[in-house]
Motif scaffolding. Structure first.
Motif, short mmCIF file in Angstrom:
data_model
loop_
_atom_site.label_atom_id
_atom_site.label_comp_id
_atom_site.label_asym_id
_atom_site.label_seq_id
_atom_site.Cartn_x
_atom_site.Cartn_y
_atom_site.Cartn_z
N VAL A 83 48.56 74.51 24.00
CA VAL A 83 48.57 75.57 23.68
C VAL A 83 48.43 76.87 24.78
O VAL A 83 47.74 76.42 25.00
N PHE A 84 49.78 77.09 24.72
CA PHE A 84 49.26 78.47 25.73
C PHE A 84 49.91 79.54 25.17
O PHE A 84 51.29 79.67 24.32
N SER A 85 49.52 80.79 25.64
CA SER A 85 49.66 82.15 24.71
C SER A 85 50.42 82.59 25.49
O SER A 85 49.56 83.36 27.05
N THR A 86 51.67 83.50 25.96
CA THR A 86 52.15 84.30 26.20
C THR A 86 52.23 86.05 25.16
O THR A 86 52.47 86.18 23.86
N GLY A 87 52.93 86.99 26.35
CA GLY A 87 53.95 88.69 25.39
C GLY A 87 53.09 89.87 27.08
O GLY A 87 52.51 89.24 27.28
N PHE A 88 53.33 90.81 25.68
CA PHE A 88 52.91 91.88 25.90
C PHE A 88 51.64 91.78 25.22
O PHE A 88 51.47 91.17 24.58
N MET A 89 50.53 92.95 26.60
CA MET A 89 48.98 93.54 26.29
C MET A 89 48.61 94.52 26.78
O MET A 89 49.92 94.77 27.88
N TYR A 90 48.26 95.04 26.24
CA TYR A 90 48.18 96.38 26.94
C TYR A 90 46.32 97.21 27.38
O TYR A 90 45.39 96.25 27.17
N GLU A 91 46.92 97.60 28.40
CA GLU A 91 44.69 98.06 29.19
C GLU A 91 44.46 98.03 28.13
O GLU A 91 42.75 97.99 28.90
N ASP A 92 44.03 99.09 28.00
CA ASP A 92 42.62 100.26 27.19
C ASP A 92 41.96 99.36 26.12
O ASP A 92 41.34 99.61 26.48
N ASN A 93 42.85 98.67 25.11
CA ASN A 93 41.70 97.56 24.35
C ASN A 93 42.26 95.49 24.83
O ASN A 93 42.07 95.57 23.44
N GLY A 94 42.84 95.58 25.57
CA GLY A 94 43.72 94.29 25.33
C GLY A 94 42.36 93.23 25.37
O GLY A 94 42.78 91.93 25.10
N ASN A 95 41.38 93.67 26.36
CA ASN A 95 40.52 93.04 26.50
C ASN A 95 40.03 91.76 25.11
O ASN A 95 39.33 91.07 25.47
N LEU A 96 39.35 92.77 24.19
CA LEU A 96 39.67 92.61 22.87
C LEU A 96 40.08 90.85 22.77
O LEU A 96 39.62 90.04 21.36
N PHE A 97 41.73 91.01 23.21
CA PHE A 97 42.09 89.72 22.37
C PHE A 97 41.99 89.03 23.33
O PHE A 97 42.06 87.98 23.13
N GLU A 98 41.97 88.88 24.29
CA GLU A 98 41.21 87.87 25.57
C GLU A 98 39.91 87.51 25.22
O GLU A 98 39.86 85.95 25.06
N GLN A 99 38.84 87.98 24.60
CA GLN A 99 37.92 87.13 23.82
C GLN A 99 38.20 86.25 23.35
O GLN A 99 37.25 85.48 22.78
N GLU A 100 39.26 87.43 21.87
CA GLU A 100 39.36 86.58 21.16
C GLU A 100 40.17 84.77 21.30
O GLU A 100 39.58 83.71 20.53
N LEU A 101 40.91 84.75 22.39
CA LEU A 101 41.46 83.93 22.91
C LEU A 101 40.42 83.01 22.96
O LEU A 101 40.65 81.76 23.08
N HIS A 102 39.44 83.69 24.15
CA HIS A 102 38.71 82.64 25.02
C HIS A 102 37.63 81.46 23.90
O HIS A 102 37.89 80.46 23.53
N ARG A 103 37.12 82.18 22.87
CA ARG A 103 36.26 81.75 22.00
C ARG A 103 37.25 80.52 21.04
O ARG A 103 36.76 79.36 20.62
N GLU A 104 38.12 80.82 21.01
CA GLU A 104 39.48 79.66 19.96
C GLU A 104 40.21 78.83 20.96
O GLU A 104 40.13 78.22 20.35
N GLY A 105 39.65 78.22 22.44
CA GLY A 105 39.72 77.77 22.67
C GLY A 105 41.73 77.92 23.53
O GLY A 105 42.05 76.85 23.83
N VAL A 106 42.21 79.19 23.88
CA VAL A 106 43.64 79.49 24.00
C VAL A 106 44.14 80.55 25.10
O VAL A 106 43.73 81.33 25.31
N PRO A 107 44.44 79.23 25.95
CA PRO A 107 44.78 79.62 27.41
C PRO A 107 46.14 80.48 27.13
O PRO A 107 47.17 80.08 26.58
N TYR A 108 46.26 82.05 27.70
CA TYR A 108 47.06 82.53 28.60
C TYR A 108 47.21 83.71 29.28
O TYR A 108 46.52 83.31 29.99
N LYS A 109 48.23 83.68 29.41
CA LYS A 109 49.16 84.44 30.26
C LYS A 109 49.71 85.94 29.72
O LYS A 109 50.86 85.92 29.32
#
Length: 307
Positions: free
Chosen positions: A53-79
């Motif tokens: 699986v690969f995930s994309t979409g809109f993300m926001y600068e102020d707190n989007g890093n929290l989503f990056e951490q979650e996706l890393h934990r779940e093994g989901v690559p993204y851009k």
């Protein structure tokens, strides 16, 4: 590989209190925070099935890093396409009477330039994908027609899977969609009528097939689900489980159904996989997805009947 496209990420904060009264102080009994967004939840479910699986979409600068951490934990690559502002935060208060009070934040606006950037990115990322999942709402001010524009960016070989409602769904259906997954409430709001009987459900699904859906997977919550392609209609009843949280249940259903579709599964396969994942998800109070072991356990018990 399956590409998931999240157009409106959010942070869900679930707060349990003894009671809830306006103008009073309250002590939190339990608090759970989920970094979510329907297509992101779908991506995590697909990953838990050990599928690509690969995930994309809109993300926001102020707190989007929290989503990056979650996706890393779940093994989901993204851009992501990064936008200014904060991901919205939604608060759900549950009191001892099991009453739910929700306070939903406002989504930040996304510029026209960023909208065009995502369309181009989806076109590039989907070239080597077998399917794409588009689900959820839109950022503030965006046109429902954006759903159709995203889907038109996909190459012809990519299967389209959509989970949304109303004008967004109609826009998607104009492009031709391989699988949609409404629930009863979404179906009623989309078609602007009450839907109660099984006959009314099938008639409503047929209406969406006539508009451009190849298959409709209709979620009935704890009662299971119906699937139809306009020629055959099947029903699978869910099993009784301890319901700890409904967070992500519909997205789990989409994840497993999408994987079954990509693998060339029959209507029966798509239905059973979807029901198993949706049911497994409600047994996981501290997760927005489902455990594979529980999913396989439930899947082995499900039966399907023609209706």
């Amino acid at each position: 590989m399956i590409l998931t496209v999240c157009l409106s990420p959010c942070i869900d904060v679930n707060i349990e209190v003894e009671s809830l009264a306006v103008g009073m102080s309250h002590k939190i009994i339990n608090k759970r925070t989920f970094f979510t967004g329907k297509a992101l939840n779908v991506a995590m479910g697909i990953s838990r099935l050990n599928a690509e699986v690969f995930s994309t979409g809109f993300m926001y600068e102020d707190n989007g890093n929290l989503f990056e951490q979650e996706l890393h934990r779940e093994g989901v690559p993204y851009k992501f396409v990064w936008c200014k502002g904060r991901v919205r935060e939604n608060y759900k208060f549950i009191d001892h009477k099991s009453m739910l009070t929700e306070i939903d934040d406002i989504s930040p606006e996304v510029s026209i330039e960023k909208q065009e950037e995502l369309i181009a990115l989806v076109g590039r990322l989907s070239k080597n994908c077998e399917a794409a999942v588009l689900s959820g709402g839109l950022a503030k001010g965006m046109s429902p027609q954006y759903y159709g524009r995203i889907l038109n960016a996909l190459p012809a070989h990519v299967k389209k899977i959509v989970d949304t409602e109303g004008e967004r769904l109609f826009s998607a259906l104009e492009t031709g969609v391989d699988l949609i997954k409404p629930n009863i409430e979404e179906l009623e709001r989309t078609l602007k009528r009450s839907i109660k009987t099984q006959g009314e459900m099938l008639s409503a699904c047929k209406e969406l097939i006539d508009r451009g859906a190849k298959r409709v997977l209709l979620s009935l919550g704890k009662k299971g689900a119906i699937i139809t392609d306009g020629k055959r209609s099947l029903y699978s009843k869910s099993v009784n489980v301890a319901m700890n949280s409904t967070v992500g249940a519909g997205d789990g259903m989409v994840a497993a159904a999408a994987q079954a579709l990509v693998k060339g599964g029959s209507l029966e396969d798509i239905l059973k996989c979807g029901v198993a994942a949706g049911t497994a998800a409600v047994t996981s109070p501290d997760s927005i997805s489902f455990g594979k072991e529980k999913y396989l356990e439930i899947l082995s018990t499900l039966t399907v009947k023609e209706i």
